[in-house]
Design a protein around this motif. Sequence first.
Motif, PDB file in Angstrom:
ATOM      1  N   LEU A   1       0.822  -1.209   0.000  1.00 29.75           N
ATOM      2  CA  LEU A   1       0.000   0.000   0.000  1.00 29.75           C
ATOM      3  C   LEU A   1       0.858   1.262   0.000  1.00 29.75           C
ATOM      4  CD1 LEU A   1      -3.063  -0.681   2.326  1.00 29.75           C
ATOM      5  CD2 LEU A   1      -3.042  -0.320  -0.128  1.00 29.75           C
ATOM      6  N   GLU A   2       1.980   1.198   0.681  1.00 28.82           N
ATOM      7  CA  GLU A   2       2.868   2.359   0.707  1.00 28.82           C
ATOM      8  C   GLU A   2       3.396   2.661  -0.699  1.00 28.82           C
ATOM      9  OE1 GLU A   2       7.166   3.527   2.572  1.00 28.82           O
ATOM     10  OE2 GLU A   2       5.826   2.331   3.823  1.00 28.82           O
ATOM     11  N   GLU A   3       3.804   1.624  -1.416  1.00 30.40           N
ATOM     12  CA  GLU A   3       4.295   1.801  -2.785  1.00 30.40           C
ATOM     13  C   GLU A   3       3.177   2.297  -3.699  1.00 30.40           C
ATOM     14  OE1 GLU A   3       6.851   2.167  -5.806  1.00 30.40           O
ATOM     15  OE2 GLU A   3       7.415   1.664  -3.760  1.00 30.40           O
TER      16      GLU A   3
ATOM     17  N   GLY B   1       0.641   4.036  -2.804  1.00 31.68           N
ATOM     18  CA  GLY B   1       0.385   5.422  -2.423  1.00 31.68           C
ATOM     19  C   GLY B   1       1.359   6.385  -3.107  1.00 31.68           C
ATOM     20  N   LYS B   2       2.607   5.978  -3.196  1.00 32.12           N
ATOM     21  CA  LYS B   2       3.610   6.793  -3.896  1.00 32.12           C
ATOM     22  C   LYS B   2       3.255   6.942  -5.375  1.00 32.12           C
ATOM     23  CE  LYS B   2       7.399   5.405  -0.865  1.00 32.12           C
ATOM     24  NZ  LYS B   2       8.639   4.601  -0.784  1.00 32.12           N
ATOM     25  N   ARG B   3       2.840   5.838  -5.992  1.00 31.27           N
ATOM     26  CA  ARG B   3       2.448   5.886  -7.412  1.00 31.27           C
ATOM     27  C   ARG B   3       1.225   6.765  -7.619  1.00 31.27           C
ATOM     28  NH1 ARG B   3       2.962  -0.253  -9.722  1.00 31.27           N
ATOM     29  NH2 ARG B   3       5.231  -0.363  -9.653  1.00 31.27           N
ATOM     30  N   LYS B   4       0.285   6.661  -6.701  1.00 31.36           N
ATOM     31  CA  LYS B   4      -0.934   7.468  -6.785  1.00 31.36           C
ATOM     32  C   LYS B   4      -0.591   8.958  -6.777  1.00 31.36           C
ATOM     33  CE  LYS B   4      -5.030   8.649  -4.206  1.00 31.36           C
ATOM     34  NZ  LYS B   4      -5.845   8.499  -3.058  1.00 31.36           N
TER      35      LYS B   4
ATOM     36  N   LEU C   1      -7.042  -1.048   2.699  1.00 30.25           N
ATOM     37  CA  LEU C   1      -6.539  -2.316   3.202  1.00 30.25           C
ATOM     38  C   LEU C   1      -7.732  -3.127   3.691  1.00 30.25           C
ATOM     39  CD1 LEU C   1      -4.140  -4.112   4.008  1.00 30.25           C
ATOM     40  CD2 LEU C   1      -4.107  -2.897   6.197  1.00 30.25           C
TER      41      LEU C   1
END
Length: 95
Positions: free
Chosen positions: A2-4, A6-9, A21
Amino acid sequence: MLEEAGKRKIKKDLKRVELILGDIQNLPFRNKEFDIVFSRFSLMYGNNLKKVFTDIYRVLKESGEVYLETNIASINDQELAEKIKRQEIPLLLRV
């Protein structure tokens, strides 16, 4: 993951994307909420695949479609895996 995501988003400025989640066996959505359910490589994480499919169809609208991509070899329930292979379960499945 989810962290990755979120960065892409943020990088792609995807304002309409919401990351949530949840438990694949108990999806945090209302009944008949989605036109399409799409999942990649998550079926193998549910220890009760009948519950997984029940919940997928619970959140899917009646005319909705399910798109799943998974590794059949990693599904614990061999009987269910065979039904998927024989297309006895109504899915659009890429194996």
